[in-house]
Design a protein around this motif. Structure first.
Motif, PDB file in Angstrom:
ATOM      1  N   UNK A 103       0.814  -1.208   0.000  1.00 52.17           N
ATOM      2  CA  UNK A 103       0.000   0.000   0.000  1.00 52.17           C
ATOM      3  C   UNK A 103       0.853   1.267   0.000  1.00 52.17           C
ATOM      4  N   UNK A 104       2.148   1.121   0.240  1.00 46.69           N
ATOM      5  CA  UNK A 104       3.024   2.292   0.195  1.00 46.69           C
ATOM      6  C   UNK A 104       3.969   2.142  -0.995  1.00 46.69           C
ATOM      7  N   UNK A 105       3.909   3.101  -1.883  1.00 46.84           N
ATOM      8  CA  UNK A 105       4.736   3.054  -3.082  1.00 46.84           C
ATOM      9  C   UNK A 105       5.444   4.389  -3.181  1.00 46.84           C
ATOM     10  N   UNK A 106       6.745   4.350  -2.949  1.00 47.94           N
ATOM     11  CA  UNK A 106       7.510   5.589  -2.887  1.00 47.94           C
ATOM     12  C   UNK A 106       8.462   5.716  -4.063  1.00 47.94           C
ATOM     13  N   UNK A 107       8.356   6.845  -4.758  1.00 43.33           N
ATOM     14  CA  UNK A 107       9.336   7.134  -5.799  1.00 43.33           C
ATOM     15  C   UNK A 107      10.397   8.009  -5.137  1.00 43.33           C
ATOM     16  N   UNK A 108      11.560   7.407  -4.862  1.00 47.02           N
ATOM     17  CA  UNK A 108      12.616   8.219  -4.274  1.00 47.02           C
ATOM     18  C   UNK A 108      13.424   8.819  -5.417  1.00 47.02           C
ATOM     19  N   UNK A 109      13.800  10.080  -5.243  1.00 47.69           N
ATOM     20  CA  UNK A 109      14.515  10.789  -6.307  1.00 47.69           C
ATOM     21  C   UNK A 109      15.733  11.468  -5.699  1.00 47.69           C
ATOM     22  N   UNK A 110      16.843  11.403  -6.419  1.00 50.81           N
ATOM     23  CA  UNK A 110      18.140  11.774  -5.868  1.00 50.81           C
ATOM     24  C   UNK A 110      18.891  12.679  -6.826  1.00 50.81           C
TER      25      UNK A 110
END
Lengths: 160, 162
Positions: free
Chosen positions: B70-77
């Motif tokens: 249920x948690x979908x994180x797009x991490x961006x760097x």
């Protein structure tokens, strides 16, 4: 949009976890897979139908890589004000070139809150779809084409 | 469309299967009947498309919300261009990362060039994985953000027109 919780039994789990790739290409592929799972072909087909109807599965079949057919697959984002959200969402979702669309929020107040993927049969189709969204919404679209792919493997085991 | 890659029959196969494979005992025979070619040719063409990577895989596409993610994180760097290939490969090798791409920055609003998708059962699980990525990147990352999806607005996949 939260999905309704659906009870999946051990066989459903085995189907979801075991069938995310390598589906056989032969005369009776469902019978072959059902044999591996220890169930009947009819049972497998009925379960797949049920999992699709309940939207536990969004699709069952080949996943195409449109870039390999001369097409393009591009992530894009917009900064959509809340007051304008439904209007812009309707414009974006209505385009068949939009393969998926997500609302995203960050804890740092990142202004890009609508993220979608455009899948088109040609590179030119991407520009046309972007122009169509920009003209319809009056807001700029920011494409983020992939410059390099380091890893993709979207296979997730059932946790529900 | 690049006809050197897909001919009209391949294209008909894409059209006939992009929303899914028929749920019948002999699905490739059903497609053969729809398109008007022998079943052996359907199977041979699908196998060839799979081999060439036109088809990434054949199988089930789960709704990740429905199966517990249920948690979908797009991490961006924001990482230096000169080290992104080395760092991208190392982050992509982490077992919990599902997608890892180099994408362009959109300055000034968007300084990030490395996009790393992480799925989990909760935001705190995703954030702890993001912390692992941060530890791996160390000083290689100048800043980062995590964008969580709060709604799936649409999810159909590819739909080419007939």
């Amino acid at each position: 949009m939260r999905e309704p919780a659906l009870l999946v039994d051990a066989i459903d789990r085995a189907i979801i976890d075991g069938l995310q790739g390598d589906f056989p290409i032969c005369e009776r592929p469902y019978a072959e897979v059902a044999g591996r799972l220890g169930i009947s072909e009819e049972d497998l087909l009925a379960r797949l139908q049920r999992l699709l109807a309940a939207r536990v599965l969004t699709r069952f079949g080949p996943m195409f890589q449109v870039e390999r057919m001369g097409g393009a697959f591009v992530l894009a984002a917009m900064c959509v004000p809340d007051a304008d959200w439904q209007r812009v969402r309707a414009i974006v979702d209505a385009l068949p070139e939009v393969a998926h669309n997500y609302r995203r929020e960050s804890e740092r107040n990142c202004p890009f809150n609508m993220w979608f993927v455009l899948a088109t049969e040609s590179e030119a189709g991407i520009d046309a779809a972007i122009r169509c969204i920009e003209d319809g919404s009056g807001l700029p679209v920011f494409p983020f084409p992939k410059l390099k792919e380091y890893f993709v493997e979207m296979k997730l085991a059932v946790r529900a | 469309m690049n006809t050197a890659v897909l001919d009209a029959v391949d294209r008909a196969l894409v059209l006939a299967t992009q929303s899914g494979l028929p749920l019948v005992s002999r699905p490739y025979h059903r497609l053969a009947g729809q398109i008007g070619i022998p079943p052996e040719e359907v199977m041979a063409r699908l196998s060839r498309m799979l081999q060439k990577g036109v088809i990434r895989r054949v199988g089930a596409v789960p709704n990740h919300y429905a199966i517990g993610y249920t948690a979908n994180g797009m991490s961006v760097w924001d990482v230096p261009d000169e080290s992104i290939d080395e760092l991208g490969a190392r982050v992509g090798a982490l077992d919990f990362v599902t997608h890892c791409y180099h994408r362009p920055r959109r300055l000034p609003a968007w300084p990030y060039n490395l996009f790393v998708m992480v799925h989990g059962s909760s935001r705190s699980e995703v954030l702890s994985k993001v912390a692992e990525i941060a530890a791996l990147l160390g000083h290689g990352s100048r800043s980062h953000d995590v964008l969580f999806s709060t709604a799936i607005l649409k999810k159909t996949g590819l739909r080419i027109a007939p």
